[in-house]
Write a protein that holds these residues in place. Structure first.
Motif, PDB file in Angstrom:
ATOM      1  N   LYS A 278       0.912  -1.213  -0.091  1.00 43.05           N
ATOM      2  CA  LYS A 278      -0.080  -0.055   0.098  1.00 43.05           C
ATOM      3  C   LYS A 278       0.878   1.195   0.201  1.00 43.05           C
ATOM      4  O   LYS A 278       0.648   2.125  -0.606  1.00 43.05           O
ATOM      5  N   LYS A 279       1.943   1.246   0.958  1.00 41.36           N
ATOM      6  CA  LYS A 279       2.773   2.400   1.160  1.00 41.36           C
ATOM      7  C   LYS A 279       3.406   2.655  -0.316  1.00 41.36           C
ATOM      8  O   LYS A 279       3.611   3.727  -0.750  1.00 41.36           O
ATOM      9  N   HIS A 280       4.180   1.723  -0.995  1.00 40.46           N
ATOM     10  CA  HIS A 280       5.164   1.744  -2.065  1.00 40.46           C
ATOM     11  C   HIS A 280       4.469   1.693  -3.454  1.00 40.46           C
ATOM     12  O   HIS A 280       4.973   2.175  -4.363  1.00 40.46           O
ATOM     13  N   TYR A 281       3.034   1.255  -3.431  1.00 43.15           N
ATOM     14  CA  TYR A 281       2.652   0.960  -5.023  1.00 43.15           C
ATOM     15  C   TYR A 281       1.052   1.391  -5.140  1.00 43.15           C
ATOM     16  O   TYR A 281       0.325   1.246  -5.933  1.00 43.15           O
ATOM     17  N   SER A 282       0.544   2.282  -3.941  1.00 44.29           N
ATOM     18  CA  SER A 282      -0.695   2.998  -3.986  1.00 44.29           C
ATOM     19  C   SER A 282      -0.950   3.688  -5.365  1.00 44.29           C
ATOM     20  O   SER A 282      -1.865   3.663  -5.953  1.00 44.29           O
ATOM     21  N   THR A 283       0.499   4.476  -5.632  1.00 38.65           N
ATOM     22  CA  THR A 283       0.315   5.518  -6.602  1.00 38.65           C
ATOM     23  C   THR A 283      -0.051   4.810  -8.076  1.00 38.65           C
ATOM     24  O   THR A 283      -0.713   5.295  -8.849  1.00 38.65           O
ATOM     25  N   SER A 284       1.130   3.722  -8.149  1.00 42.97           N
ATOM     26  CA  SER A 284       0.963   2.948  -9.351  1.00 42.97           C
ATOM     27  C   SER A 284      -0.414   2.308  -9.751  1.00 42.97           C
ATOM     28  O   SER A 284      -0.674   2.167 -10.880  1.00 42.97           O
ATOM     29  N   MET A 285      -1.079   1.912  -8.359  1.00 49.35           N
ATOM     30  CA  MET A 285      -2.354   1.366  -8.875  1.00 49.35           C
ATOM     31  C   MET A 285      -3.352   2.306  -9.118  1.00 49.35           C
ATOM     32  O   MET A 285      -4.714   1.832  -9.631  1.00 49.35           O
ATOM     33  N   GLY A 286      -3.082   3.690  -9.357  1.00 47.38           N
ATOM     34  CA  GLY A 286      -4.237   4.637  -9.825  1.00 47.38           C
ATOM     35  C   GLY A 286      -4.324   4.201 -11.438  1.00 47.38           C
ATOM     36  O   GLY A 286      -5.385   4.718 -11.943  1.00 47.38           O
ATOM     37  N   ILE A 287      -3.580   3.501 -12.136  1.00 45.81           N
ATOM     38  CA  ILE A 287      -3.700   3.087 -13.547  1.00 45.81           C
ATOM     39  C   ILE A 287      -4.928   1.949 -13.516  1.00 45.81           C
ATOM     40  O   ILE A 287      -5.290   1.657 -14.700  1.00 45.81           O
ATOM     41  N   TYR A 288      -4.948   1.348 -12.418  1.00 48.00           N
ATOM     42  CA  TYR A 288      -5.814  -0.092 -12.473  1.00 48.00           C
ATOM     43  C   TYR A 288      -7.104   0.266 -13.299  1.00 48.00           C
ATOM     44  O   TYR A 288      -7.424  -0.657 -14.115  1.00 48.00           O
ATOM     45  N   PRO A 289      -7.993   1.114 -12.832  1.00 49.79           N
ATOM     46  CA  PRO A 289      -9.340   1.286 -13.502  1.00 49.79           C
ATOM     47  C   PRO A 289      -9.384   1.171 -15.012  1.00 49.79           C
ATOM     48  O   PRO A 289     -10.161   0.930 -15.747  1.00 49.79           O
ATOM     49  N   SER A 290      -8.036   1.731 -15.704  1.00 48.91           N
ATOM     50  CA  SER A 290      -7.831   1.957 -17.159  1.00 48.91           C
ATOM     51  C   SER A 290      -7.557   0.621 -17.666  1.00 48.91           C
ATOM     52  O   SER A 290      -7.642   0.455 -18.896  1.00 48.91           O
TER      53      SER A 290
ATOM     54  N   ASN B 220       6.833   3.169 -25.476  1.00 48.74           N
ATOM     55  CA  ASN B 220       5.341   3.681 -25.659  1.00 48.74           C
ATOM     56  C   ASN B 220       4.840   2.401 -26.416  1.00 48.74           C
ATOM     57  O   ASN B 220       5.438   1.392 -26.399  1.00 48.74           O
ATOM     58  N   LEU B 221       3.418   2.581 -26.493  1.00 51.44           N
ATOM     59  CA  LEU B 221       2.622   1.388 -26.975  1.00 51.44           C
ATOM     60  C   LEU B 221       2.916   1.120 -28.231  1.00 51.44           C
ATOM     61  O   LEU B 221       2.469  -0.106 -28.597  1.00 51.44           O
TER      62      LEU B 221
ATOM     63  N   ALA C 288       4.909   6.617 -13.329  1.00 54.27           N
ATOM     64  CA  ALA C 288       4.543   5.331 -12.504  1.00 54.27           C
ATOM     65  C   ALA C 288       3.695   4.451 -13.186  1.00 54.27           C
ATOM     66  O   ALA C 288       3.428   3.239 -13.051  1.00 54.27           O
ATOM     67  N   TYR C 289       2.759   4.936 -14.296  1.00 59.06           N
ATOM     68  CA  TYR C 289       1.775   4.373 -15.049  1.00 59.06           C
ATOM     69  C   TYR C 289       2.287   3.421 -16.168  1.00 59.06           C
ATOM     70  O   TYR C 289       1.595   2.487 -16.461  1.00 59.06           O
ATOM     71  N   GLN C 290       2.989   4.188 -16.662  1.00 62.47           N
ATOM     72  CA  GLN C 290       3.642   3.653 -18.143  1.00 62.47           C
ATOM     73  C   GLN C 290       4.013   2.248 -18.320  1.00 62.47           C
ATOM     74  O   GLN C 290       3.691   1.674 -18.976  1.00 62.47           O
ATOM     75  N   PRO C 291       4.746   1.604 -17.218  1.00 64.21           N
ATOM     76  CA  PRO C 291       5.123   0.065 -17.544  1.00 64.21           C
ATOM     77  C   PRO C 291       3.937  -0.710 -17.243  1.00 64.21           C
ATOM     78  O   PRO C 291       3.963  -1.658 -17.897  1.00 64.21           O
ATOM     79  N   TYR C 292       3.005  -0.368 -16.574  1.00 66.12           N
ATOM     80  CA  TYR C 292       1.472  -1.307 -16.475  1.00 66.12           C
ATOM     81  C   TYR C 292       0.991  -1.162 -17.933  1.00 66.12           C
ATOM     82  O   TYR C 292       0.114  -2.286 -18.309  1.00 66.12           O
ATOM     83  N   CYS C 293       0.839   0.140 -18.425  1.00 64.15           N
ATOM     84  CA  CYS C 293       0.126   0.122 -19.672  1.00 64.15           C
ATOM     85  C   CYS C 293       0.893  -0.790 -20.773  1.00 64.15           C
ATOM     86  O   CYS C 293       0.312  -1.266 -21.569  1.00 64.15           O
TER      87      CYS C 293
ATOM     88  N   PRO D 121      -4.576   2.725 -21.892  1.00 62.26           N
ATOM     89  CA  PRO D 121      -4.468   4.172 -22.349  1.00 62.26           C
ATOM     90  C   PRO D 121      -3.079   4.487 -22.976  1.00 62.26           C
ATOM     91  O   PRO D 121      -2.117   4.046 -22.612  1.00 62.26           O
ATOM     92  N   ASP D 122      -3.232   5.523 -23.886  1.00 57.99           N
ATOM     93  CA  ASP D 122      -2.141   5.981 -24.741  1.00 57.99           C
ATOM     94  C   ASP D 122      -1.471   7.287 -23.774  1.00 57.99           C
ATOM     95  O   ASP D 122      -1.578   8.385 -24.503  1.00 57.99           O
ATOM     96  N   LEU D 123      -0.540   6.903 -23.149  1.00 58.71           N
ATOM     97  CA  LEU D 123      -0.095   7.924 -22.208  1.00 58.71           C
ATOM     98  C   LEU D 123       0.930   8.802 -23.036  1.00 58.71           C
ATOM     99  O   LEU D 123       1.217   9.965 -22.770  1.00 58.71           O
ATOM    100  N   LEU D 124       1.781   8.192 -23.756  1.00 64.68           N
ATOM    101  CA  LEU D 124       2.838   8.673 -24.463  1.00 64.68           C
ATOM    102  C   LEU D 124       2.584   8.933 -25.958  1.00 64.68           C
ATOM    103  O   LEU D 124       3.371   9.381 -26.764  1.00 64.68           O
TER     104      LEU D 124
END
Length: 473
Positions: free
Chosen positions: A116-128, A333-334, A446-451, A462-465
């Motif tokens: 939760k402490k270290h990955y909560s920010t990254s999980m903001g991408i999850y709904p996408s 990028n994607l 933080a999100y791009q590797p998960y995308c 999502p097309d972040l880049l």
């Protein structure tokens, strides 16, 4: 033809591997098919039904229903409370994405609180992107049964729990020193799993590869591998000031800066030595004669039991009388192309020459940093130089054809004449500095590797880049 849909899974009780799905998909599915989840799969029977809520839209807010028997849940180890995407390709079904975070050791305190402490920010991408995200270590894998025990993300509660699920189809290597890693990588590839950030190269190995690129030589400071005090002192014969780094160090730990402060025909040389044992805290400084320097360097090398590199010291440009360097985040990028995903300047803390943010330094955007220099450097020109060096580096590393690398934190020096030099590349770059300079950029990093991981499995991301592959809907 490929079909991609957001789905909600509805379970029903049956001891047979049954799938029920809307009859409109009977054009791309037969009554028997293989269902894939991570690296597990099962043969299923499909029953086509009339689902009143079915839609042709691929909308995560209006997912279609996929009815799965309890037998499939048990066989594939599907976690509850997860929203999936469904991909249908050549008559087979794929649930995902499934993304693994490879950690060093499961016994190192990877608790729900830690995640939760270290990955909560990254999980903001999850709904996408949806799917399953599981953090695990090599020792958590059961290759025979095809599952891992790890920390699984629970999106409904934004928490993590320890559980069991299929070995993920794509693994994002988060820690770089795992025991038995080469055996793990081979077994993963044998099962058609994918792994990115698959290698970590030492500072010298990276430099050695770059030496083979004639177009990159102009960006490289003189660099030597040193194993003895005598070798370091030979470098000092050519440069008044040098920097010595452990080949596998990070965050500025273990760096030594040696400067010759007396050069006279009638006086013996003396050396001003600055040692940074840790990234934080104060450096150790001392003036030494030749004998003391030899003893100090010999002890340093032998006590650390590692190789060092030695470079000529680049006189860094300064802002407010403090030296600074540049950190650039490069991501795939994607469309599988390298793009810059952020630039910041790291400014040394007063009294220090290393610029690491973890060492107490400050950070500014590149534009703000150069503005403070009152016209000393031209912003568009410097930025273009920075991007040129970083893109050439990434493309050259990719041409080695041995590594699946999708992100770099590239550190560059700008000298007092405005020339740009390559310092090193970080294979697991931190991005905390961007929290201060541009929080939206921090999130994108933080999100791009998960995308990328979702897109690698041909699921929507999502097309972040700015450049995404075409998705057939």
């Amino acid at each position: 033809m490929e079909v991609l849909r957001w789905i909600k899974i509805v379970s029903f009780t049956s001891n047979d591997p049954l799938i029920r799905i809307d009859q409109s998909l009977s054009t791309v599915l037969s009554e028997r098919a293989i269902l894939h989840f991570g690296l597990k799969q099962t043969n299923c029977q499909i029953e086509f039904v009339d689902d009143q809520d079915y839609t042709d839209l691929n909308d995560k807010d209006s997912p279609i229903s996929l009815f799965l028997s309890t037998k499939i849940f048990q066989d594939l180890l599907l976690p509850p409370g997860v929203q999936f995407q469904l991909r249908i390709s050549e008559g087979e079904l794929f649930l995902g994405p499934t993304i693994g975070l490879l950690f060093k050791n499961s016994k190192k305190g990877y608790t729900p609180a830690f995640m939760k402490k270290h990955y909560s920010t990254s999980m903001g991408i999850y709904p996408s992107i949806g799917g399953v995200i599981v953090a695990y270590s090599i020792e958590d894998i059961d290759w025979k049964k095809g599952f891992v025990r790890g920390m699984i993300y629970q999106p409904e509660k934004d928490t993590w729990y320890r559980g069991k699920t299929a070995i993920p189809a794509v693994t994002y290597r988060r820690h770089l020193n795992q025991p038995a890693f080469h055996d793990f990588r081979q077994k993963l590839y044998e099962r058609n799993g994918q792994l990115f950030n698959s290698h970590r190269l030492s500072k010298w190995r990276t430099h050695d590869l770059l030496l083979k690129n004639p177009d990159f030589l102009k960006y490289l400071p003189e660099t030597f591998v040193v194993k003895t005090s005598d070798q370091i002192q030979k470098v000092l014969q050519f440069y008044e000031k040098i920097i010595v780094k452990p080949i596998l160090s990070a965050q500025g730990k273990g760096i030594v800066i040696v400067e010759t402060i007396v050069i006279d025909d009638y006086a013996k040389k003396k050396y001003y030595v600055t040692f940074y044992p840790k990234s934080y805290g104060e450096p150790v400084r001392k003036i030494m004669n030749q004998k003391e320097l030899d003893q100090y360097l010999s002890k340093l090398i032998h006590s650390n039991k590692m190789q060092f590199i030695c470079q000529n010291y680049i006189p860094l440009a300064k802002v407010d009388e403090l030296p600074f360097d540049v950190r650039v985040i490069m991501h795939k990028n994607l469309a599988n192309e390298w793009e810059c995903n952020g630039i910041l300047c790291r400014i040394a803390r007063e009294g220090k020459e290393i610029t690491n943010y973890s060492a107490g330094g400050d950070v500014l955007s590149l534009e703000e940093t150069l503005q403070r220099l009152n016209g000393q450097f031209d912003y568009p020109s410097i930025k273009n130089k920075i991007l040129t060096v970083c893109r050439e580096f990434c493309l050259w590393m990719e041409q080695q054809n041995r590594y699946h690398l999708v992100e770099f934190g590239i550190d560059l020096a700008i000298d007092q004449d405005g020339e740009v030099f390559f310092i090193e590349a970080n294979f697991r770059p931190g991005c905390k500095g961007f929290i201060k300079t541009d929080f939206d950029q921090h999130l994108q990093i933080a999100y791009q590797p998960y995308c990328y991981a979702a897109n690698l499995q041909k699921f929507h991301a999502p097309d972040l880049l700015g450049k995404s592959l075409e998705i057939h809907q």
